[in-house]
Design a protein around this motif. Structure first.
Motif, short mmCIF file in Angstrom:
data_model
loop_
_atom_site.label_atom_id
_atom_site.label_comp_id
_atom_site.label_asym_id
_atom_site.label_seq_id
_atom_site.Cartn_x
_atom_site.Cartn_y
_atom_site.Cartn_z
N GLY A 14 0.72 -1.31 -0.09
CA GLY A 14 0.12 -0.09 -0.04
C GLY A 14 0.85 1.17 -0.02
O GLY A 14 0.38 2.30 0.43
N SER A 20 2.20 8.18 2.10
CA SER A 20 1.32 7.06 2.40
C SER A 20 1.86 6.55 3.89
O SER A 20 2.97 6.69 4.22
CB SER A 20 1.70 5.68 1.55
N ILE A 21 0.72 5.93 4.63
CA ILE A 21 1.19 5.56 6.03
C ILE A 21 1.92 4.30 5.73
O ILE A 21 2.91 3.98 6.56
CB ILE A 21 -0.16 5.12 6.77
N ALA A 22 1.69 3.33 4.65
CA ALA A 22 2.77 2.46 4.52
C ALA A 22 4.23 2.82 4.25
O ALA A 22 5.19 2.16 4.76
CB ALA A 22 2.25 1.89 3.22
N PHE A 45 1.70 3.11 -10.03
CA PHE A 45 2.36 3.39 -8.79
C PHE A 45 3.87 2.70 -8.70
O PHE A 45 4.54 2.89 -7.85
CB PHE A 45 1.63 2.65 -7.62
N CYS A 66 0.52 -6.16 -6.99
CA CYS A 66 -0.72 -7.06 -6.21
C CYS A 66 -1.81 -6.12 -6.22
O CYS A 66 -2.15 -5.48 -5.21
CB CYS A 66 -0.30 -7.38 -4.85
N ASP A 67 -2.74 -6.27 -7.25
CA ASP A 67 -4.11 -5.63 -7.29
C ASP A 67 -4.89 -6.69 -6.41
O ASP A 67 -5.29 -7.89 -7.03
CB ASP A 67 -4.75 -5.48 -8.71
N CYS A 94 -2.10 -2.04 4.15
CA CYS A 94 -2.31 -0.47 4.19
C CYS A 94 -3.06 -0.06 2.83
O CYS A 94 -2.83 0.73 2.21
CB CYS A 94 -1.03 0.16 4.30
N ILE A 121 -12.07 -3.95 -1.52
CA ILE A 121 -10.82 -3.39 -1.73
C ILE A 121 -10.32 -3.38 -0.05
O ILE A 121 -9.06 -3.63 0.33
CB ILE A 121 -10.55 -2.23 -2.55
N THR A 147 -6.48 0.85 10.40
CA THR A 147 -8.12 1.20 10.49
C THR A 147 -8.23 2.76 10.93
O THR A 147 -7.48 3.46 11.24
CB THR A 147 -8.94 0.32 11.23
N ILE A 194 -4.63 11.51 8.83
CA ILE A 194 -3.16 11.88 8.39
C ILE A 194 -3.50 12.34 6.83
O ILE A 194 -4.08 11.55 6.09
CB ILE A 194 -2.13 10.88 8.30
N LEU A 197 -2.88 10.44 -0.04
CA LEU A 197 -3.89 10.52 -1.12
C LEU A 197 -5.24 9.99 -1.10
O LEU A 197 -6.04 10.48 -1.42
CB LEU A 197 -3.12 9.46 -2.17
N SER A 198 -5.16 9.22 -0.22
CA SER A 198 -6.78 8.46 0.26
C SER A 198 -7.56 9.55 0.89
O SER A 198 -8.98 9.56 0.58
CB SER A 198 -6.63 7.17 0.90
P1 NAD Z 1 -2.65 5.88 0.47
O1 NAD Z 1 -3.40 6.50 -0.76
O2 NAD Z 1 -1.31 6.37 0.53
O3 NAD Z 1 -2.65 4.37 0.58
C1 NAD Z 1 -3.94 3.49 0.13
C2 NAD Z 1 -3.24 2.55 -0.78
O4 NAD Z 1 -4.34 1.51 -1.15
C3 NAD Z 1 -2.53 2.95 -2.02
O5 NAD Z 1 -1.18 2.73 -2.16
C4 NAD Z 1 -3.40 2.36 -3.14
O6 NAD Z 1 -2.66 2.09 -4.32
C5 NAD Z 1 -3.90 1.20 -2.25
N1 NAD Z 1 -4.97 0.40 -3.09
C6 NAD Z 1 -6.11 0.88 -3.42
N2 NAD Z 1 -6.77 -0.09 -4.39
C7 NAD Z 1 -5.94 -1.11 -4.40
C8 NAD Z 1 -6.20 -2.36 -4.93
N3 NAD Z 1 -7.19 -2.61 -5.86
N4 NAD Z 1 -4.82 -3.22 -4.97
C9 NAD Z 1 -3.78 -2.97 -3.91
N5 NAD Z 1 -3.70 -1.91 -3.55
C10 NAD Z 1 -4.75 -0.79 -3.62
O7 NAD Z 1 -3.70 6.52 1.97
P2 NAD Z 1 -3.19 6.02 3.38
O8 NAD Z 1 -4.01 7.15 4.16
O9 NAD Z 1 -1.80 5.90 3.58
O10 NAD Z 1 -4.02 4.80 3.46
C11 NAD Z 1 -3.30 3.37 4.10
C12 NAD Z 1 -4.20 2.68 4.97
O11 NAD Z 1 -4.41 3.78 6.08
C13 NAD Z 1 -5.84 2.61 4.62
O12 NAD Z 1 -6.26 1.37 5.01
C14 NAD Z 1 -6.65 3.60 5.08
O13 NAD Z 1 -7.94 3.77 5.13
C15 NAD Z 1 -5.83 3.84 6.55
N6 NAD Z 1 -6.00 4.92 7.28
C16 NAD Z 1 -5.68 6.16 6.85
C17 NAD Z 1 -5.91 7.58 7.59
C18 NAD Z 1 -5.69 8.73 6.86
O14 NAD Z 1 -6.12 9.63 7.60
N7 NAD Z 1 -4.93 9.21 6.10
C19 NAD Z 1 -6.39 7.32 9.03
C20 NAD Z 1 -6.62 5.97 9.41
C21 NAD Z 1 -6.35 4.62 8.59
#
Ligand code: NAD
Length: 256
Positions: A14, A20-22, A45, A66-67, A94, A121, A147, A194, A197-198
């Motif tokens: 992710g 990205s949090i990842a 990506f 890995c979709d 993530c 997803i 989460t 945080i 992008l999402s």
């Molecule tokens: P991000 O957009 O950087 O990461 C989301 C990732 O999901 C992306 O890398 C995207 O490519 C991947 N993804 C989407 N569809 C996919 C698919 N079909 N196959 C594989 N990968 C797919 O945003 P983020 O905020 O870092 O999100 C990471 C996790 O953290 C998510 O589960 C999000 O819900 C969770 N989260 C985010 C926040 C926040 O405020 N940003 C808070 C709590 C939890």
């Protein structure tokens, strides 16, 4: 931080970009001396993930598509990991997605398509990934999913993603119950909001950030580094007694 994960291998799923949090998790694990494998959603990506991984201290060469909506793609990804490295010690899930139009307005307007897509997803993928990763965790392992408080309580505009996160959190508990006998632990980190992008897709996200700064016990927003260090703890033996848990890394906002 000082946890050592030397000699251990983790899959980070992710990373989209440096926000990205990842990526926060990847940096913490890299500093802990772990070997890392990265997966990304699709071709668009790949370059950004490869460029970022090149900036880490360790030499992490395995970077795979890995979709998670595609069972064959998930199976191929983990077969490749098995062939290339054999054993892994954990993975960070993530991954989340919902249509932009479902992250605003009334939850009652959620479409069937949008509901199923968000759950496919953001929630089901964890179960499918756990199933594919289990044979690679012969020495035991730790699975960490991400989460948000919107899976426990109604948060403005989070809508269908909140319902998907509730499903993800319960999946964590059922998976923990299944996999515990194989010494595989499954936990979630509930991160504070945080800017990524999402999260940009959630309508009026800035107000949510401001509310945390004003009201959360620590009076500041969560950083990807804080989530990354908690993930490093969950991947380490320091957390060996913890499974089926959701740990809030949110400046304490969840107690209010
Ligand atoms: P991000 O957009 O950087 O990461 C989301 C990732 O999901 C992306 O890398 C995207 O490519 C991947 N993804 C989407 N569809 C996919 C698919 N079909 N196959 C594989 N990968 C797919 O945003 P983020 O905020 O870092 O999100 C990471 C996790 O953290 C998510 O589960 C999000 O819900 C969770 N989260 C985010 C926040 C926040 O405020 N940003 C808070 C709590 C939890």
């Amino acid at each position: 931080m000082s946890i050592s994960l030397k000699g251990k291998t983790f899959v980070i799923m992710g990373v989209a970009n440096k926000r990205s949090i990842a990526w926060g998790i990847a940096r913490s694990l890299d500093q802990s001396g772990a070997n890392l494998i990265f997966t990304y959603a699709g071709e668009r990506f790949e370059k950004s993930v490869r460029d970022l991984v090149a900036t880490l201290e360790g030499n992490h060469e395995l970077i795979l598509p890995c979709d998670v909506t595609n069972d064959e793609a998930v199976a191929t990804c983990f077969t490749t990991i098995k062939e290339e490295v054999g054993t892994i010690h954990g993975l960070a899930h993530c991954i989340a997605f919902a249509k932009g139009e479902e992250l605003a307005g009334d939850f009652s307007d959620t479409s069937r398509d949008g509901f199923l897509l968000a759950h496919n997803i953001s929630a089901y993928s964890l179960t499918n990934i756990a199933k594919n990763a289990k044979p690679l965790m012969a020495e035991g392992g730790s699975i960490v999913a991400l989460t948000y408080i919107g899976g426990e309580r109604v948060m403005p505009n989070y809508n269908v993603m909140g319902v998907a996160k509730a499903s993800l959190e319960m999946s964590v508990r059922y998976l923990a119950a299944d996999l515990g006998k194989h010494n595989i632990r499954v936990n979630a980190i509930s991160s504070g909001p945080i800017r990524t992008l999402s999260s940009k897709g959630v309508s009026d996200f800035n107000s949510i950030l401001h509310e945390i700064e004003e009201k959360a016990p620590l009076r500041r927003n969560t950083t990807p580094e804080e989530v990354g260090d908690t993930a490093a703890f969950l991947f380490s033996d320091m957390s060996r007694g913890i499974t089926g848990e959701t740990i809030h890394v949110d400046s304490g906002f969840h107690i209010l």
